[in-house]
Write a protein that holds these residues in place. Structure first.
Motif, short mmCIF file in Angstrom:
data_model
loop_
_atom_site.label_atom_id
_atom_site.label_comp_id
_atom_site.label_asym_id
_atom_site.label_seq_id
_atom_site.Cartn_x
_atom_site.Cartn_y
_atom_site.Cartn_z
N ILE A 123 53.10 -22.62 17.92
CA ILE A 123 52.79 -22.63 19.35
C ILE A 123 51.95 -21.40 19.68
O ILE A 123 52.35 -20.29 19.39
CB ILE A 123 54.08 -22.55 20.18
N PRO A 124 50.81 -21.61 20.29
CA PRO A 124 50.03 -20.44 20.68
C PRO A 124 50.72 -19.76 21.84
O PRO A 124 51.28 -20.41 22.71
CB PRO A 124 48.69 -21.05 21.10
N SER A 125 50.74 -18.47 21.80
CA SER A 125 51.17 -17.64 22.92
C SER A 125 52.58 -17.91 23.45
O SER A 125 52.87 -17.63 24.59
CB SER A 125 50.17 -17.74 24.07
N ALA A 126 53.45 -18.51 22.65
CA ALA A 126 54.83 -18.62 23.08
C ALA A 126 55.57 -17.34 22.67
O ALA A 126 55.17 -16.68 21.72
CB ALA A 126 55.50 -19.82 22.43
N GLY A 149 52.52 -12.59 26.49
CA GLY A 149 51.34 -12.49 25.65
C GLY A 149 50.05 -12.82 26.39
O GLY A 149 49.03 -12.18 26.20
N ILE A 150 50.11 -13.84 27.25
CA ILE A 150 48.89 -14.26 27.95
C ILE A 150 48.49 -13.23 29.00
O ILE A 150 47.33 -12.83 29.09
CB ILE A 150 49.10 -15.65 28.59
N LEU A 166 51.98 -24.28 27.43
CA LEU A 166 51.68 -24.58 26.03
C LEU A 166 50.67 -25.72 25.92
O LEU A 166 49.73 -25.66 25.13
CB LEU A 166 52.96 -24.96 25.27
N GLU A 215 47.26 -24.47 26.91
CA GLU A 215 46.74 -23.56 25.89
C GLU A 215 46.25 -24.32 24.67
O GLU A 215 45.25 -23.97 24.06
CB GLU A 215 47.83 -22.55 25.47
N ARG A 216 46.97 -25.39 24.32
CA ARG A 216 46.55 -26.18 23.17
C ARG A 216 45.22 -26.87 23.41
O ARG A 216 44.49 -27.18 22.47
CB ARG A 216 47.62 -27.23 22.85
#
Lengths: 204, 204
Positions: free
Chosen positions: A6-9, B76-77, B98, B101-102
């Motif tokens: 998962i990006p940025s989780a 993070g974001i 999520l 972001e994906r």
């Protein structure tokens, strides 16, 4: 999720999703949903699940008699004094014991093999709890062995293996009837089941 | 399982099944299967899942800016320096972040409401992270608010509520286009989506 992180989780969230995704039948989306559900739960409820996992892992042992999963050296069924100790029903899995118990049709003891003979999966007789079964049969108290492995190729082969191993003893060895499932229909029954049901036909 | 306890299962196993059965989408049979699966796992793997649950529950906080779930005070974001700080995308749920972001289609910041206005479920505007959103908009840095609540009745009502609350400010307020899903077919598209797609038709 393992292949598509998962990006940025948040890392601890990503880790939870990853661990949940390892469970059978839990895909990446379900793992995400479960993780978010757990995070929204009141603390004590989420901790209760973690505790239950740890507790089960720590406390569960094999019953020294029937090899079923148990919290104590002797499981609840083996410890019950009303059980018929002249019958042992051999099953593949602890879940099979639960299924039979729910049917209330059997009041003897059990023996859990924890698997079936399956050369393709590298499981031979030695990996099963067969030695323990033969030991139990040694004292001569048992009169009937009901082999209740699944009606699959491997289950049948395992049943045959046990029967052959015990040939020559005066133990009565039976297996569960094959036939039409109650509520089923002839039209949708496969040929093999149908022929078994025919062979095993009983007088009305 | 809560109504139909497993007869004669080990107590710590029964407890695990019960806890698993509380999870959404996990029925009594799945709970049993999962419990037996966990018990068969190597210790460290089962403990890893329990740890992940405990860890996520202990470490996860709301990001002080966007209210997304995070391991640190700033997620993070929000901490990423390349993000366009003039855009805020408002979503219902962390899972929506999520999903966006994906898609790699958006590079601004987010704001997670943690729900939608839903009088039937007793959720009013005060239960959502709206106060925090209005505070973030106060500094004048934000130029566009993309409201990306779900295209449901409640999602639309929440979007309307926010738009009305911010009426009179010179903030650009947008929402995601409604139309045909890519790969879908006209024939199977519902009337409402079709009429929205028609209204929103674009020059080729």
């Amino acid at each position: 999720m393992t292949t598509d992180p998962i990006p940025s989780a948040a890392p601890s969230l990503a880790r939870l999703v990853q661990e949940l995704h390892k469970l059978p039948g839990i895909g990446p989306k379900s793992a995400q949903r479960l993780a978010y559900y757990l995070i929204r739960l009141p603390e004590e409820e989420a901790f209760a699940l973690a505790d239950a996992i740890n507790g089960a892992k720590r406390n569960i042992v094999f019953c020294q008699e029937c090899q079923n999963l148990s919290d104590s050296p002797l499981c609840g069924i083996c410890a019950e004094s009303q059980r018929n100790r002249e019958q042992i029903c051999v099953v593949e899995d602890p879940l099979d014991v639960l299924a039979l118990e729910r049917s209330h049709c059997y009041h003897g003891l059990y023996h859990v093999l924890h698997g079936v003979i399956s050369p393709l999966n590298g499981v031979g007789p030695d990996q099963l709890k067969l030695k323990e079964l033969y030991e139990r049969l040694g004292n001569g108290q048992v009169k009937e062995l009901v082999i209740a492995t699944n009606p699959t190729l491997e289950g049948e082969a395992t049943a045959m293996y046990i029967r052959r191993h015990l040939a020559g003893t005066d133990l009565k060895i039976t297996h569960l009837a094959r036939g039409l499932p109650v509520g089923g229909s002839l039209e949708y029954t496969d040929e093999l089941t149908l022929s078994r049901a025919f062979q095993g036909r009983q007088e009305l």
